[in-house]
Scaffold this motif. Structure first.
Motif, short mmCIF file in Angstrom:
data_model
loop_
_atom_site.label_atom_id
_atom_site.label_comp_id
_atom_site.label_asym_id
_atom_site.label_seq_id
_atom_site.Cartn_x
_atom_site.Cartn_y
_atom_site.Cartn_z
N ASP A 49 49.21 23.10 37.17
CA ASP A 49 49.44 23.00 38.61
C ASP A 49 48.15 22.66 39.34
N SER A 233 43.44 31.64 35.50
CA SER A 233 42.30 32.40 35.02
C SER A 233 41.32 31.46 34.34
N THR A 235 39.03 33.08 32.44
CA THR A 235 38.51 34.04 31.46
C THR A 235 39.39 33.94 30.22
N1 LIG Z 1 50.95 26.00 46.94
C1 LIG Z 1 49.94 26.67 47.45
O1 LIG Z 1 49.69 26.69 48.66
C2 LIG Z 1 49.05 27.43 46.53
C3 LIG Z 1 48.09 28.31 47.05
C4 LIG Z 1 47.28 29.01 46.16
C5 LIG Z 1 47.44 28.85 44.79
N2 LIG Z 1 48.35 27.96 44.31
C6 LIG Z 1 48.52 27.75 42.85
O2 LIG Z 1 48.85 28.99 42.24
C7 LIG Z 1 47.91 29.27 41.20
C8 LIG Z 1 47.73 30.76 41.01
O3 LIG Z 1 47.34 31.38 42.22
P1 LIG Z 1 45.86 31.92 42.50
O4 LIG Z 1 44.91 31.21 41.62
O5 LIG Z 1 45.65 31.85 43.94
O6 LIG Z 1 45.94 33.48 42.15
P2 LIG Z 1 46.40 34.38 40.90
O7 LIG Z 1 46.83 33.55 39.75
O8 LIG Z 1 47.33 35.40 41.46
O9 LIG Z 1 45.07 35.15 40.57
C9 LIG Z 1 43.93 34.53 40.04
C10 LIG Z 1 42.83 35.60 40.01
O10 LIG Z 1 43.23 36.68 39.16
C11 LIG Z 1 42.28 36.83 38.11
N3 LIG Z 1 43.06 37.08 36.88
C12 LIG Z 1 43.86 36.21 36.22
N4 LIG Z 1 44.42 36.79 35.15
C13 LIG Z 1 43.97 38.07 35.13
C14 LIG Z 1 44.16 39.15 34.24
N5 LIG Z 1 44.95 39.06 33.17
N6 LIG Z 1 43.52 40.33 34.52
C15 LIG Z 1 42.71 40.44 35.59
N7 LIG Z 1 42.48 39.44 36.46
C16 LIG Z 1 43.09 38.26 36.22
C17 LIG Z 1 41.51 35.53 38.03
O11 LIG Z 1 40.20 35.76 37.61
P3 LIG Z 1 39.41 34.85 36.54
O12 LIG Z 1 39.77 33.41 36.82
O13 LIG Z 1 37.98 35.17 36.82
O14 LIG Z 1 39.86 35.30 35.17
C18 LIG Z 1 41.53 35.07 39.49
O15 LIG Z 1 40.50 35.71 40.22
C19 LIG Z 1 46.65 28.54 41.68
O16 LIG Z 1 45.67 28.43 40.69
C20 LIG Z 1 47.25 27.26 42.17
O17 LIG Z 1 47.53 26.40 41.08
C21 LIG Z 1 49.16 27.26 45.16
#
Ligand SMILES: NC(=O)c1ccc[n+]([C@@H]2O[C@H](COP(=O)([O-])OP(=O)(O)OC[C@H]3O[C@@H](n4cnc5c(N)ncnc54)[C@H](OP(=O)(O)O)[C@@H]3O)[C@@H](O)[C@H]2O)c1
Length: 278
Positions: A49, A233, A235
């Motif tokens: 994504d 992530s 990591t």
């Molecule tokens: N459509 C939209 O408007 C929109 C907005 C925001 C995001 N998105 C999409 O949604 C995806 C996911 O959302 P997001 O990146 O905002 O947040 P998320 O996936 O909820 O959280 C990511 C965070 O959680 C940490 N994390 C991941 N797995 C973990 C685990 N097993 N244990 C502990 N911490 C963990 C990551 O750290 P590390 O990376 O340091 O491991 C990072 O800081 C995005 O990457 C993007 O592709 C879309």
């Protein structure tokens, strides 16, 4: 409920989309990008994504070219950013994304945020891209129900997917039900609350009982609600953990306990604020 990493959801046009994908928000460091993507592919991820706004479509394109994966093996989502909305601008933005990704077609293209104006023109361009076969499915992101209702009043195609902020502290369950009633797939962005929901004591307690991490419990909760997920992530151990959620089940009582953690607390922007501002 048996679930597996390779599970797919069938979209309203018959296209199959992996239930779990890999989010690429904020990943712009090339070395970290490559090592994370390699780990993600090893762990079984096939949906990636991205968005024009993330500034990494070119990195994903380079990675895919060298990955050895066949085009039919992976599913790519990108999004038109707000400044590119409008009919001609959306068509141009799509072309730019496609070139950066070095692909002939996208699997899913989303309107990143609802904008009051232009509104229908952007969707008209999305429908054109879909009708011409440049993208296998089109959808929206961050649309509230009234934005969707407005879109549907003139749309020729119902969006296949809506990508929405969704996590235990912001469960968005009313939208989940609404999307289901429209036959649209609900895909959770920020599925882990960007890390903020991981300390929730109720979730930590359930995690301990299952011998799983809080993140695994949250991702499993989404999937048992029928919601698609795209955790991010960089990591390596977490990338593997986030894909390893298919050998246990939450009980109905555990699902309810997590449901009750909803506080209506979003960390992203309120869609209506973007709708009238941009
Ligand atoms: N459509 C939209 O408007 C929109 C907005 C925001 C995001 N998105 C999409 O949604 C995806 C996911 O959302 P997001 O990146 O905002 O947040 P998320 O996936 O909820 O959280 C990511 C965070 O959680 C940490 N994390 C991941 N797995 C973990 C685990 N097993 N244990 C502990 N911490 C963990 C990551 O750290 P590390 O990376 O340091 O491991 C990072 O800081 C995005 O990457 C993007 O592709 C879309």
């Amino acid at each position: 409920m048996a679930l597996s990493m390779q599970d797919t959801l069938t979209l309203n046009n018959g296209v199959k989309m992996p239930c779990e994908g890999f989010g690429l928000f904020s990943m712009t460091d090339e070395d970290i990008f490559i090592s994370s993507l390699e780990a993600a592919v090893d762990a079984g991820y096939r949906l990636f994504d991205t968005a024009a706004q993330y500034g990494n479509e070119h990195l994903l394109g380079d990675f895919l070219k060298d990955s050895g994966l066949e085009r039919s093996e992976y599913f790519i989502t990108s999004k038109v950013q707000n400044r590119d909305q409008g009919y001609e601008k959306t068509l141009k933005a799509f072309d730019t994304s496609l070139k950066a990704l070095q692909l002939d077609y996208l699997d899913l293209y989303l309107v990143h945020w609802p904008l009051k104006d232009p509104f229908f023109e952007t969707w008209k361009a999305m429908e054109h891209l879909y009708s011409e076969g440049f993208v296998r499915a089109i959808g929206v992101s961050n649309f509230e129900s009234h934005h969707l209702d407005r879109l549907l009043s003139r749309a020729n195609f119902v969006p296949a997917v809506e990508q929405l902020e969704t996590h235990p502290h912001f469960s968005n369950h009313v939208m989940r039900d609404y999307l289901k009633s429209l036959g649209m797939v609900h895909q959770a962005w920020g599925p882990l609350g960007r890390g903020a929901d991981l300390d929730d004591p109720v979730i930590c307690d359930i995690a301990e009982k299952h011998g799983k991490s809080p993140a695994q419990i949250i991702l499993r909760w989404h999937r048992q609600h029928g919601v698609a997920i795209i955790p991010k992530s960089q990591t390596l151990s977490r990338i593997r953990d986030n894909a390893d959620i298919y050998d246990f089940m939450l009980t109905p009582v555990e699902m309810k306990k997590i449901d009750l953690q909803n506080k209506g607390e979003r960390f992203g922007q309120a869609p209506d604020a973007v709708y009238v501002k941009d």
